[in-house]
Design a protein around this motif. Structure first.
Motif, PDB file in Angstrom:
ATOM      1  N   UNK A   1      37.986  52.286  47.834  1.00 46.18           N
ATOM      2  CA  UNK A   1      39.221  52.086  48.597  1.00 46.18           C
ATOM      3  C   UNK A   1      39.417  50.614  48.946  1.00 46.18           C
ATOM      4  N   UNK A   2      38.322  49.864  49.004  1.00 47.82           N
ATOM      5  CA  UNK A   2      38.428  48.441  49.340  1.00 47.82           C
ATOM      6  C   UNK A   2      38.848  47.558  48.178  1.00 47.82           C
TER       7      UNK A   2
ATOM      8  N   UNK B   1      40.920  36.967  39.228  1.00 47.06           N
ATOM      9  CA  UNK B   1      40.895  38.353  39.695  1.00 47.06           C
ATOM     10  C   UNK B   1      41.138  39.409  38.636  1.00 47.06           C
TER      11      UNK B   1
ATOM     12  N   UNK C   1      41.776  47.740  45.356  1.00 49.69           N
ATOM     13  CA  UNK C   1      42.904  48.518  44.843  1.00 49.69           C
ATOM     14  C   UNK C   1      43.012  48.475  43.330  1.00 49.69           C
ATOM     15  N   UNK C   2      42.215  47.622  42.684  1.00 52.34           N
ATOM     16  CA  UNK C   2      42.288  47.592  41.224  1.00 52.34           C
ATOM     17  C   UNK C   2      41.274  48.535  40.589  1.00 52.34           C
ATOM     18  N   UNK C   3      40.551  49.293  41.409  1.00 55.80           N
ATOM     19  CA  UNK C   3      39.622  50.281  40.828  1.00 55.80           C
ATOM     20  C   UNK C   3      40.395  51.553  40.501  1.00 55.80           C
ATOM     21  N   UNK C   4      39.936  52.218  39.443  1.00 59.24           N
ATOM     22  CA  UNK C   4      40.646  53.377  38.909  1.00 59.24           C
ATOM     23  C   UNK C   4      40.145  54.647  39.594  1.00 59.24           C
ATOM     24  N   UNK C   5      41.085  55.453  40.056  1.00 54.26           N
ATOM     25  CA  UNK C   5      40.721  56.749  40.648  1.00 54.26           C
ATOM     26  C   UNK C   5      40.658  57.746  39.503  1.00 54.26           C
TER      27      UNK C   5
ATOM     28  N   UNK D   1      40.554  43.974  29.421  1.00 48.88           N
ATOM     29  CA  UNK D   1      39.915  44.922  30.341  1.00 48.88           C
ATOM     30  C   UNK D   1      39.013  45.928  29.672  1.00 48.88           C
TER      31      UNK D   1
ATOM     32  N   UNK E   1      35.303  45.191  42.844  1.00 48.94           N
ATOM     33  CA  UNK E   1      35.093  43.736  42.975  1.00 48.94           C
ATOM     34  C   UNK E   1      34.981  43.315  44.433  1.00 48.94           C
ATOM     35  N   UNK E   2      35.046  44.269  45.338  1.00 51.10           N
ATOM     36  CA  UNK E   2      35.008  43.916  46.761  1.00 51.10           C
ATOM     37  C   UNK E   2      33.653  43.297  47.086  1.00 51.10           C
TER      38      UNK E   2
ATOM     39  N   UNK F   1      39.349  51.052  26.398  1.00 51.00           N
ATOM     40  CA  UNK F   1      39.212  51.287  27.848  1.00 51.00           C
ATOM     41  C   UNK F   1      38.598  52.644  28.121  1.00 51.00           C
TER      42      UNK F   1
END
Lengths: 96, 489, 467
Positions: free
Chosen positions: B232-233, B205, B235-239, B432, B197-198, B457
């Protein structure tokens, strides 16, 4: 129904001004929405009061390495008023 | 059938250059946009420069070119592009230029995408008609007396009228799927956390997701594959491992369990219900199994969405004070708070003000536990419910919207009546979940009907594949009254 | 009748990480305005926070140094309010799940000042008011802070001072901050109430943003008196926030904006819940230096006085150096060197902080051993040290073998006799009661021996001869 006191309080915190007509209309709209969502009050739940779609480990956090900054020019590029590298706001203004 | 694959092929075979293709789209925009107002700005100079670069790059490439190389697209005007306006169709940001580019957009650029321009939306993405923005309303390419839907109406209408091969919209409470439904195109809201979302101007949000809108399911899959991934920009993205979805699209749905919740068909028009049920029959014919399901807490989805959504909005919007960027009042003021209050009151539209006020109300001391915390608990209830439902079925099918495209004069006395139309789409944002809207028929006036598939999900591949299965079989030929660039497919 | 002072402190400490807490901008002090900024810390539309791991490491170090429990699941919350130095119109902080809880600082008296919590948050920008304008510099915005909140355990101004000094000491030793109040890297809010003994707690007032220890003491003193007077005269006190007036040491009420504010705290949806596992904490614990209290105890056991020990542990680099020298050197002699000649050669506080003398600790230790063994006397040692500090050369450059041989008893007696013979006036004065005259005789012996004689021995010998 939202009370006038609650409305005024919200407006003060929102930093919004409303004239009488807007206030009347918005109080009605807000009351309608509040009534609609108030169904949640009666629903009992044991679920946690924290929503955790994602948890990460502290070791996944960012390293302490300096990254790119904006130039002062870019940083101020959208400001209505800037001077000598600072954002400027007049504390009181007579307007235009 | 995929426009992207087709265009990519044409470019690869050198039947057309990227510059020529871009010029065709720019010309089509010139001709058609005045009737529908899908674009609010056209980035002609940048587009041609990018197109030239893409052509040069293609010449030098030894291996396979990225699928998106040299193909134009458009972006909803709440997505940041460095050096360009990101207005969110609001007076607040009318003259605002972003100093950085959104991650998802940068990924498209890195793959050779070409920016045609920014598309119209409801102010700050709040609304369902794309008519609350400062650049006016977007009209439906199937019937310009009707709305294109919102808030990503411009993006959907641009694809629908073929003046953009694909676009990016955003979806917070259905804002990409609903206009896709109204405009007869495909809108895909991915699993929350799989697209950064960056650079997408924040609305609510924990609900916002950037969503591809395109003419076919495969197009959406290609765009999604390009923009998804840990950032990385944000933090709500899943690794996690992100395998391409396109590879898994084969149209095979044998044995896939598709759930129907009758509640989601309530209050829908007959044409809509009929179209979706016909689609269900198509799935049966393809070997899918149809199961009845119930979602006990489904009625709570809208209240949860409004409480938490407005709360987050009220906090996200505090920053618009006219000091570092954005509109600032010209009136006289006695202190800074007075200046800020005047600024905000003049710059924000009614919908924005209403949601900010509601958000503050729900977060205030006296209401916090009863409304906000309760809504969080119920969000967890709804999430649990869906986890249970997805033990009984693999996906859920429903109409995207209760009706086809609405006229602009739909203005009920009670604002809630407007919101109630979002019941089917909002669920995916609350939990989500990945959800797609694709056309499944038309009503008696020729207006498109959209159907929605929702998956658990991280089941993005299966959602896309299941959608493709229908699209490939039904082979609907939808024809808007306005058409832009067409190619023999 | 004495009135009870019930006081708690909230201390904001700037962490000395390289980058800010929610973005990669440098935290460096003194840059041109708005040059250490980016879309994130300017709150540009579409920007999102990016948490810096070092802030967690530093906060955990602080927590371990202050005997806290480290919470293993933490999150960030938004504190919503509007102020020109706050770009996002909310401060990202930790309200619900702070990183550390339940610690303490033990005062010299043995009393524990309990620490309720330590939490991470971002600093605001800087405002300059001038000529009707407010100038905003966002460089300081999003610099990481920890806020350390005590229970209201402090009952006197002395305890407040001691707590704060020990807090500074500990945080400096674990190198999470330079804790300089005058530079703003440490700020203190005071919460206090006053009551008659045995009666319930009084009305609380808060005094914000003290930036020096002495201002804090003055503020507490003034406020205590104000409360006492009000109680005596049965005047009502209002729970309020006050500011300290540096000019006259008084406090005055701030406008009510703070109290009217409902911060509408809620969990920040842009950052996830963060798990701190045992290994993460253990890895940090392993790198923790010895804490000042333990270092001090070691020094006391080695015979240093409490006062001397306090002076040496005040600066981490000083105590690091000193502790290294202690391994082979003589503790008491080393402390006289340190607190005497060495500290004299260092002019400023910041030089003490950056302690970096030319003399290697091993050399200093050797010097102290020479003195201890009597091979050189204190005066020679002092002179030599002064030279070593200037040149960085070894003591061997200044003290030869023959210097170390010293003076044998016979030579000393002979020299004393010579001194007595050559200074009859001094002898007469001394016999007449002028004790100071003895010094002249000792001085004569020292001159004869070119400083090699032991002054104490010489004194004794002279006295014996005169008698």
């Amino acid at each position: 129904m939202i009370t006038e006191k609650d409305f005024d309080n919200a407006a003060a915190n929102a930093l919004l001004y409303f004239d009488d007509e807007e206030k009347k209309r918005l109080m009605k709209d807000m009351s309608d929405v509040i009534e609609f969502v108030s169904v949640v009050k009666a629903v009992k739940s044991n679920k946690p009061t924290a929503y955790k779609p994602l948890t990460i480990s502290a070791s996944d956090l960012r390293e302490d390495i300096i990254g790119n900054t904006l130039s002062n020019e870019d940083a101020l590029s959208n400001a209505d008023c800037a001077d000598d590298g600072y954002f400027v706001v007049k504390r009181r203004s007579k307007g235009e | 059938m995929s426009s992207i694959l087709h265009l990519s092929n044409l470019l690869a075979r050198k039947e057309i250059s990227s510059v020529e293709l871009t010029k065709k789209y720019l010309s089509a925009i010139n001709n058609i946009n005045p009737s529908i107002n899908a674009y609010i700005s056209v980035t002609e100079e940048m587009a041609l420069l990018q197109a030239q670069k893409a052509d040069d790059m293609r010449k030098q490439l030894k291996g396979d070119a990225p699928l998106l190389l040299g193909i134009p697209m458009a972006l909803k005007d709440n997505l940041a592009v460095r050096g360009f306006q990101t207005t969110c169709c609001s007076k607040t940001l009318e003259n605002f230029k972003s100093t950085y580019t959104a991650t998802a957009v940068q990924k498209l650029f890195n793959n050779g995408a070409i920016l045609l321009g920014k598309t119209n939306m409801d102010e700050f993405a709040m609304g369902s008609y794309s008519n609350t923005g400062i650049f006016g309303a977007t009209f439906n390419p199937y019937d310009t007396a009707k709305s294109a839907g919102g808030s990503s109406g411009g993006s959907a209408a641009a694809v629908s009228s073929k003046i953009a091969p694909y676009t990016l919209g955003t979806d917070t409470g259905g804002s990409a799927r609903q206009p896709a439904s109204f405009c007869g195109v495909v809108g895909y809201k991915p699993t929350y956390g799989t697209v950064s979302r960056y650079g997408a101007v924040a609305l609510a949000s924990s609900f916002d997701q950037i969503s591809p809108i395109a003419s076919t399911v495969k197009d959406c899959a290609i765009v999604y594959d390009t923009i998804k991934g840990f950032d990385i920009n944000d933090m709500t993205t899943i690794k996690q491992n992100y395998a391409p979805c396109l590879d898994k699209i084969n149209g095979n749905v044998k044995g896939v369990k598709i759930g129907i919740a009758t509640k989601m068909f309530e209050n829908c028009s007959k044409d809509v219900v009929d179209s979706v049920y016909r689609a269900i029959e198509t799935y049966r014919g393809l070997g899918a199994e149809i199961v009845d399901i119930t979602i006990p807490t489904i009625e709570l989805a809208l209240p949860i969405y409004y409480i938490i959504g407005c709360a987050e909005i009220s906090s996200n919007f505090g920053r618009y004070d006219g000091i570092r960027y954005g509109y600032k009042t010209n009136k006289s003021y006695k202190d800074i708070d007075d200046m800020i209050s005047k600024t905000r009151s003049e710059a924000f539209g009614d919908d924005v003000k209403r949601r900010i006020m509601l958000g503050i109300y729900f977060l205030s001391k006296n209401n916090f536990n009863e409304y906000y915390l309760k809504a969080i608990q119920l969000r967890n209830e709804l999430t649990s419910d869906f986890e249970n439902v997805f033990k009984q079925c693999d996906l859920i099918i429903s109409p995207t919207t209760p009706t086809t495209a609405l006229a602009f004069d739909f203005n009920p006395d009670n604002v809630v009546d407007k919101y109630k139309a979002d019941i089917c789409v909002v669920i995916a944002n609350v939990c989500g979940l990945p959800a797609i809207s694709l056309p499944c028929g038309t009503d008696s006036n020729g207006l498109p009907v959209g159907m929605q598939l929702i998956g658990p999900k991280n089941s993005d591949s299966r959602v896309l594949n299941t959608a493709f299965a229908f699209e490939n079989t039904a082979n609907l030929k939808l024809n808007p009254t306005l058409g832009g660039v067409t190619y023999d497919i | 009748m004495t009135y009870n002072l019930v006081c708690g402190l909230e201390t904001h400490v700037e962490l000395s990480t390289k980058t800010k807490i929610f973005c990669s901008c440098p935290t460096a002090f003194g840059s041109d305005p708005n040059t250490n900024v980016c879309p994130k810390c300017l709150g540009e539309p579409g920007s999102l926070p990016l948490v810096n791991m070092a802030t967690f490491i530093y906060a955990i170090k602080a927590g371990l140094a202050l005997n806290c429990k480290i919470n293993q699941e933490v999150s960030f919350d938004r504190k919503n309010y509007t102020y020109p130095d706050l770009p996002k119109a909310y401060q990202t902080t930790q309200f619900i799940q702070p990183i550390c809880t339940n610690g303490y600082i033990k005062l010299n008296s043995g009393k524990k000042i309990r620490i309720n919590r330590i939490h991470l948050e971002e600093d605001a920008g800087k405002l300059i008011h001038s000529g009707g304008n407010t100038y905003i510099d966002c460089n300081r915005g999003a610099v990481p802070l920890i806020e350390i909140v005590t229970e209201p355990d402090i009952s006197s101004i002395e305890e407040a001072r001691e707590y704060l000094e020990k807090l500074q000491l500990n945080l400096r030793h674990v190198q999470v901050s330079d804790c300089k109040m005058e530079e703003g890297s440490m700020r203190c809010d005071v919460n206090l109430s006053v009551n008659r003994p045995g009666e319930p707690l009084g009305v609380r007032s808060e005094i914000k943003n003290m930036n020096s220890l002495s201002f804090m003491e003055k503020a507490i003193a003034y406020e205590y008196e104000r409360h006492v007077t009000a109680i005596k005269n049965n005047e009502p006190l209002v729970q309020e926030t006050r500011r300290f007036n540096e000019a006259d040491g008084s406090t005055s009420a701030m406008r009510d904006k703070e109290d009217a504010n409902d911060y509408r705290y809620f969990k920040d949806p842009d950052s996830p819940y963060i798990i701190i596992d045992d290994i993460f904490i253990e890895d940090i614990a392993k790198t923790m230096p010895m804490l000042p209290e333990k270092i001090k105890n070691n020094y006391l056991e080695m015979g240093l006085s409490e006062q001397d020990a306090d002076l040496i542990i005040k600066y981490k680099k000083v105590s690091d150096y000193f502790s290294s020298a202690l391994v082979t050197g003589d503790p008491k002699i080393l402390s006289t060197y340190m607190l005497g000649e060495i500290f004299r050669s260092i002019e400023t506080e910041s030089q003490k902080e950056d302690f970096n003398i030319l003399v290697p600790y091993a050399e200093l230790a050797e010097l102290s051993n020479l003195q201890k063994e009597g091979k050189i006397n204190a005066q020679m040692a002092k002179k030599t040290l002064a030279e070593m500090l200037k040149s960085g050369k070894s003591w061997k450059e200044y003290i030869s073998k023959s210097d170390m041989e010293g003076i044998d008893e016979g030579t000393l007696i002979a020299m004393c006799k010579t001194a007595i013979t050559e200074n009859p006036m001094a002898v007469a004065d001394f016999k007449a009661g002028k004790d100071k005259a003895l010094k002249a005789l000792i001085g004569a012996v020292m001159r004869q021996s070119r400083g090699k004689a032991n002054a104490v021995q010489a004194e004794q010998t002279i006295l014996d001869l005169i008698k």
